[in-house]
Design an enzyme around this catalytic site. Structure first.
Site, PDB file in Angstrom:
ATOM      1  N   HIS A 202     -10.364  54.459 -27.520  1.00 30.49           N
ATOM      2  CA  HIS A 202      -8.543  55.150 -28.632  1.00 30.49           C
ATOM      3  C   HIS A 202      -8.740  56.574 -28.049  1.00 30.49           C
ATOM      4  CE1 HIS A 202      -8.218  51.025 -30.868  1.00 30.49           C
ATOM      5  NE2 HIS A 202      -7.900  51.178 -29.733  1.00 30.49           N
ATOM      6  N   ALA A 203      -7.529  56.867 -27.783  1.00 31.94           N
ATOM      7  CA  ALA A 203      -6.985  57.817 -27.348  1.00 31.94           C
ATOM      8  C   ALA A 203      -7.783  59.598 -28.789  1.00 31.94           C
ATOM      9  CB  ALA A 203      -6.086  58.401 -26.879  1.00 31.94           C
ATOM     10  N   ARG A 204      -6.510  59.028 -29.850  1.00 35.65           N
ATOM     11  CA  ARG A 204      -6.796  60.129 -30.447  1.00 35.65           C
ATOM     12  C   ARG A 204      -8.678  60.159 -31.179  1.00 35.65           C
ATOM     13  NH1 ARG A 204      -2.596  56.932 -34.176  1.00 35.65           N
ATOM     14  NH2 ARG A 204      -4.510  54.914 -35.021  1.00 35.65           N
ATOM     15  N   GLU A 205      -9.403  59.106 -31.539  1.00 33.35           N
ATOM     16  CA  GLU A 205     -10.382  58.925 -32.360  1.00 33.35           C
ATOM     17  C   GLU A 205     -11.395  60.056 -31.237  1.00 33.35           C
ATOM     18  OE1 GLU A 205     -11.511  54.700 -32.156  1.00 33.35           O
ATOM     19  OE2 GLU A 205      -9.596  54.306 -33.007  1.00 33.35           O
ATOM     20  N   ARG A 257      -3.271  56.751 -29.192  1.00 31.42           N
ATOM     21  CA  ARG A 257      -3.814  56.227 -29.538  1.00 31.42           C
ATOM     22  C   ARG A 257      -4.344  54.878 -28.248  1.00 31.42           C
ATOM     23  NH1 ARG A 257      -6.119  51.336 -33.343  1.00 31.42           N
ATOM     24  NH2 ARG A 257      -6.168  50.115 -32.799  1.00 31.42           N
ATOM     25  N   ASN A 279      -8.444  47.777 -26.447  1.00 32.55           N
ATOM     26  CA  ASN A 279      -9.446  46.784 -27.825  1.00 32.55           C
ATOM     27  C   ASN A 279      -7.701  45.988 -28.011  1.00 32.55           C
ATOM     28  OD1 ASN A 279     -11.991  46.637 -28.582  1.00 32.55           O
ATOM     29  ND2 ASN A 279     -11.588  47.918 -30.412  1.00 32.55           N
ATOM     30  N   GLU A 407     -17.221  53.089 -35.981  1.00 28.16           N
ATOM     31  CA  GLU A 407     -16.353  53.620 -37.325  1.00 28.16           C
ATOM     32  C   GLU A 407     -16.851  54.358 -37.360  1.00 28.16           C
ATOM     33  OE1 GLU A 407     -13.099  53.074 -36.121  1.00 28.16           O
ATOM     34  OE2 GLU A 407     -12.530  50.552 -36.173  1.00 28.16           O
TER      35      GLU A 407
HETATM   36 ZN   LIG Z   1     -10.484  52.668 -32.312  1.00 30.57          ZN
END
Ligand SMILES: [Zn+2]
Length: 444
Positions: A202-205, A257, A279, A407
């Site tokens: 996920h891009a923003r993570e 994301r 995902n 996470e």
């Molecule tokens: Zn994620």
């Protein structure tokens, strides 16, 4: 008199013709302006989040969840991290009053976590200094969030410098023609078991690629100081699974994301929307729950399993090696969870007790490393159902016994815009969790 009536009739006709033609012209203009607007919806310069707020809402019944979903469907809010009882939402400044009224009218408690998202974004990532580049041969640090080019430069450098120990595989290319790379770290012992670690799906993570590269650095430079079970493992590590999205989150939209492949506009009322949630795109119970069929939605799962270049590259590489896979670890953010299958629905695997035990040991190791409490459980019943996840596929199809989604930090104070000063503490606790999972993998 007759002539006069005729004149009026003709005039009437002319007017109505003019009206009809102006309506058609207008509707053409409408189509035209919609097209222009949709094109403009795709920003070309950095999105500014001044005045946008992040609120933590408490959801204690189904009615509360319905209200939030309705706000989301009306485009008044975006949803961030959350679980079964709480959800962080992003509220645009023009909707602050309306959303607050709706929450109050429905007895939904909330508090403001970030009162100006743009400020949080600007405070998040200090500029990178390249003072160390000459000395260490690469640009990577764990004081800032780095771009994909620095990360590829880092693993390419490791492969060139330690060719007996590190090897880079380019497993595919993205829609925007960026490489997707995997670093294999191995002492070459016959009989080693294999562990896959990925980040940046996920891009923003942003914390995820930062943590994964930290783990790479530790494995390459400090493996001698690690226990034997850590040394005799073949590691396959993909620090940035979604390079197009990750770059886009740096250059245009910090909270992007998905990946960046444009979707078929006929699937969304001729609105051109970008990106699939990688995902939700893996091929185990794909499309069942917690995923959207709408190409404009942030959890859009794609047109079919592995429709995306990134997920397909990963699948083909993992299934194409002779590696003796025993563990799968995917790093995401945020919320501090150690999750194991299943994600597609509230159910567990037949060996879930093994996964649960190892997760609890990993959680204890995180606390022993000075970290916070990570919540542990099967993904769907701990967070929410989400079909098409990579961890479900790793467990259900590849049969990697210890399959986890971790996470990372935090619990919502900063959410996706976790300041770079947290990279090292978060990495240390993540490494402690990886040790526990690798030990279990070595005995599996
Ligand atoms: Zn994620």
């Amino acid at each position: 008199m007759n002539r006069r009536i005729l004149f009026y009739i003709v005039l009437e006709l002319l007017i109505s013709l003019a009206v009809v033609s102006s309506i058609t012209e207008d509707s053409e203009n409408f189509v035209q302006s919609r097209k222009t607007r949709d094109a403009l919806e795709e920003p070309t310069s950095k999105v500014n989040y001044t005045g946008n707020q992040i609120w933590k809402t408490k959801l204690i019944n189904d009615q509360h969840k319905k209200v939030i979903m309705s706000l989301r469907n009306q485009g008044l809010i975006q949803t961030w991290g959350g679980n079964r009882t709480s959800l962080d939402i992003l509220v645009n400044p023009i909707n602050l009053n309306e959303v607050a009224d709706t929450l109050r009218n429905n007895d939904i408690l909330y508090n403001i976590i970030i009162d100006n998202l743009q400020q949080a974004i600007e405070d998040e990532n200090p500029p990178i200094t390249h003072d160390n580049e000459d000395r260490q041969g690469h640009r990577m640090t764990w004081n800032s969030y780095h771009r994909t080019s620095d990360i590829w430069g880092f693993i390419d450098y490791l492969a060139q410098t330690f060719p007996d120990f590190c090897k880079v595989f380019t497993i595919g290319q993205t829609h925007e023609k960026r490489d997707i790379k995997v670093l294999k770290i191995s002492n070459g012992k016959v009989g080693n078991k294999a562990v896959w670690i990925d980040g940046g799906m996920h891009a923003r993570e942003w914390i995820s690629p930062a943590v994964v590269t930290y783990i790479i650095n530790q494995l390459v430079y400090n493996l001698d100081n690690e226990p034997d079970y850590m040394q005799n493992i073949d590691y396959y590590i993909a620090p940035v699974m979604n390079p197009d999205g990750y770059e886009y989150s740096h250059t245009i939209d910090r909270i992007w994301r998905k990946n960046r492949r444009p979707n078929d506009p006929t699937l969304s009322g001729f609105k051109l929307c970008y990106g699939t949630d990688l995902n939700r795109n893996f091929g185990y119970k794909w499309g069942l729950g917690g995923t959207s069929k709408d190409p404009c939605d942030v959890t859009y799962g794609g047109t079919r399993p592995f429709s995306e270049l990134e997920s397909k590259a990963m699948k083909e590489f993992i299934q194409g090696t002779a590696a003796n896979w025993k563990a799968y670890i995917s790093f995401h953010s945020y919320g501090q969870y150690i999750l194991y299958p299943w994600g597609y629905a509230s159910a567990v695997t037949t060996d879930y007790k093994d996964l649960q035990n190892v997760a609890h040991k990993a959680g204890a190791a995180i606390r022993a490393a000075g970290g916070p409490t990570y919540t542990i459980g099967p993904a769907a019943s701990t967070l929410y159902p989400a079909a098409g996840g990579s961890d479900d596929w790793a467990k259900g199809v590849v049969r990697m016994k210890y399959s986890y989604t971790i996470e990372l930090r935090d619990d919502g104070r900063y959410g996706f815009v976790l300041p770079a000063s947290y990279i090292q503490v978060t990495s240390k606790e993540a490494l402690a969790a990886v040790r526990v999972i690798v030990e279990a993998a070595s005995q599996a």
